[in-house]
Scaffold this motif. Structure first.
Motif, PDB file in Angstrom:
ATOM      1  N   ALA A 116       0.813  -1.220   0.000  1.00  0.00           N
ATOM      2  CA  ALA A 116       0.000   0.000   0.000  1.00  0.00           C
ATOM      3  C   ALA A 116       0.845   1.268   0.000  1.00  0.00           C
ATOM      4  O   ALA A 116       0.352   2.338  -0.368  1.00  0.00           O
ATOM      5  CB  ALA A 116      -0.932   0.004   1.213  1.00  0.00           C
ATOM      6  N   TYR A 117       2.107   1.143   0.401  1.00  0.00           N
ATOM      7  CA  TYR A 117       2.975   2.322   0.489  1.00  0.00           C
ATOM      8  C   TYR A 117       4.348   1.954  -0.066  1.00  0.00           C
ATOM      9  O   TYR A 117       5.274   1.615   0.681  1.00  0.00           O
ATOM     10  CB  TYR A 117       3.084   2.800   1.945  1.00  0.00           C
ATOM     11  CG  TYR A 117       3.786   4.132   2.097  1.00  0.00           C
ATOM     12  CD1 TYR A 117       3.162   5.320   1.741  1.00  0.00           C
ATOM     13  CD2 TYR A 117       5.084   4.203   2.606  1.00  0.00           C
ATOM     14  CE1 TYR A 117       3.793   6.541   1.889  1.00  0.00           C
ATOM     15  CE2 TYR A 117       5.729   5.422   2.754  1.00  0.00           C
ATOM     16  CZ  TYR A 117       5.074   6.580   2.393  1.00  0.00           C
ATOM     17  OH  TYR A 117       5.718   7.797   2.535  1.00  0.00           O
ATOM     18  N   PRO A 118       4.515   2.016  -1.377  1.00  0.00           N
ATOM     19  CA  PRO A 118       5.781   1.588  -2.006  1.00  0.00           C
ATOM     20  C   PRO A 118       6.995   2.383  -1.539  1.00  0.00           C
ATOM     21  O   PRO A 118       8.125   1.930  -1.731  1.00  0.00           O
ATOM     22  CB  PRO A 118       5.515   1.817  -3.501  1.00  0.00           C
ATOM     23  CG  PRO A 118       4.022   1.764  -3.639  1.00  0.00           C
ATOM     24  CD  PRO A 118       3.491   2.357  -2.376  1.00  0.00           C
ATOM     25  N   ARG A 119       6.799   3.562  -0.935  1.00  0.00           N
ATOM     26  CA  ARG A 119       7.924   4.371  -0.464  1.00  0.00           C
ATOM     27  C   ARG A 119       8.391   3.976   0.941  1.00  0.00           C
ATOM     28  O   ARG A 119       9.195   4.697   1.537  1.00  0.00           O
ATOM     29  CB  ARG A 119       7.552   5.857  -0.436  1.00  0.00           C
ATOM     30  CG  ARG A 119       7.520   6.569  -1.756  1.00  0.00           C
ATOM     31  CD  ARG A 119       7.598   8.091  -1.557  1.00  0.00           C
ATOM     32  NE  ARG A 119       8.916   8.527  -1.094  1.00  0.00           N
ATOM     33  CZ  ARG A 119       9.189   8.891   0.155  1.00  0.00           C
ATOM     34  NH1 ARG A 119       8.266   8.847   1.109  1.00  0.00           N
ATOM     35  NH2 ARG A 119      10.417   9.290   0.488  1.00  0.00           N
ATOM     36  N   LEU A 120       7.929   2.858   1.459  1.00  0.00           N
ATOM     37  CA  LEU A 120       8.285   2.504   2.835  1.00  0.00           C
ATOM     38  C   LEU A 120       9.792   2.436   3.029  1.00  0.00           C
ATOM     39  O   LEU A 120      10.331   2.965   4.005  1.00  0.00           O
ATOM     40  CB  LEU A 120       7.640   1.177   3.225  1.00  0.00           C
ATOM     41  CG  LEU A 120       7.939   0.727   4.661  1.00  0.00           C
ATOM     42  CD1 LEU A 120       7.384   1.716   5.668  1.00  0.00           C
ATOM     43  CD2 LEU A 120       7.381  -0.668   4.913  1.00  0.00           C
ATOM     44  N   ASN A 121      10.509   1.776   2.120  1.00  0.00           N
ATOM     45  CA  ASN A 121      11.965   1.692   2.258  1.00  0.00           C
ATOM     46  C   ASN A 121      12.602   3.073   2.214  1.00  0.00           C
ATOM     47  O   ASN A 121      13.566   3.350   2.947  1.00  0.00           O
ATOM     48  CB  ASN A 121      12.551   0.809   1.161  1.00  0.00           C
ATOM     49  CG  ASN A 121      12.415  -0.668   1.480  1.00  0.00           C
ATOM     50  OD1 ASN A 121      11.788  -1.043   2.471  1.00  0.00           O
ATOM     51  ND2 ASN A 121      12.988  -1.519   0.641  1.00  0.00           N
TER      52      ASN A 121
END
Length: 247
Positions: A116-121
């Motif tokens: 749901a949040y590809p920017r987590l990394n």
């Protein structure tokens, strides 16, 4: 009866029904009822709204003081959600983005965050670059406890594959200063998401997938509280977990 104290606090901060509702995780109509009808929200919701407004919760809703005397409620409890599926992913990511010292994640997989949040990394890299210590513990796909959890949740080998997928998602963070990634083989009673003195606890219920189990939001309020109990639990699991090696 109108809640004039609440109306004044909202006006002073430029808050609308919609913006305060978003922060308190309720419908704007609920905020309207607080203001115009003098309704009292649930304690966790009231604490969250009062903190957002910079007000004392009992000054906004004096009836909460009476309710607490009749039924003990932990001062560390900010909110209680019936199911993780009801909690927006932004509640997790916004909390993690505020961390200045600690980010701790203890899960079996929780791939819903990356999905749901590809920017987590990227978010975790930014926190580490700002001096935050990031510790991530995911389930060991080969462990008996992970296999057993799949059977209990009638998810079969799905949980094992999701553990492997979670590890794949986090692998690009290996070797970055301030970030550690480990796998654990413990019986996971709760998934934990910590950002400094805030903690989201996804309780696990036998036979129920984590997305259908409750979540409570805690904020640390001194030594020896519920928050510290869960923080100590994370440390105990972390001490048994195996560091993931770079390939």
């Amino acid at each position: 009866m109108q809640n004039e104290r609440l109306r004044a606090a909202m006006a002073a901060g430029g808050w609308t029904y919609s913006t305060l509702a978003a922060k308190a995780e309720v419908d704007p109509k609920s905020v309207e009822r607080w203001v115009n009808l003098g309704r009292t929200p649930r304690r966790g919701t009231a604490l969250l709204a009062a903190e957002t407004l910079g007000e004392d919760v009992h000054a906004l809703w004096p009836s909460l003081r009476q309710a607490r005397s009749a039924r003990a409620v932990s001062p560390e409890l900010v909110a209680l959600h019936d199911q993780r599926a009801n909690v927006p992913v932004s509640a997790f990511t916004d909390m993690l983005a505020q961390a200045a010292e600690h980010v701790d994640i203890l899960v079996y997989a929780a791939v819903f965050l990356h999905e749901a949040y590809p920017r987590l990394n990227d978010l975790l890299r930014e926190r580490a670059a700002a001096g935050c210590t990031v510790r991530i513990a995911v389930g060991d796909a080969e462990s008996e406890n992970v296999r057993q959890r799949g059977l209990e949740e009638k998810f079969g080998h799905g949980i094992e594959s999701r553990c492997r997928l979670a590890l794949m998602h986090y692998r690009p963070l290996l070797g970055l200063p301030g970030i550690e990634l480990r796998t654990h083989a413990t019986t996971l009673y709760n998934s934990l998401y910590r950002a400094d003195d805030q903690l989201l606890v996804n309780a696990h219920v036998w036979g129920v997938n984590a997305y259908g189990a409750p979540v409570w939001h805690l904020r640390r309020n001194g030594d020896g509280g519920i928050f510290d109990t869960y923080a100590a639990s994370f440390d105990a699991v972390w001490s048994t977990a195996d560091p993931v090696e770079e390939e």
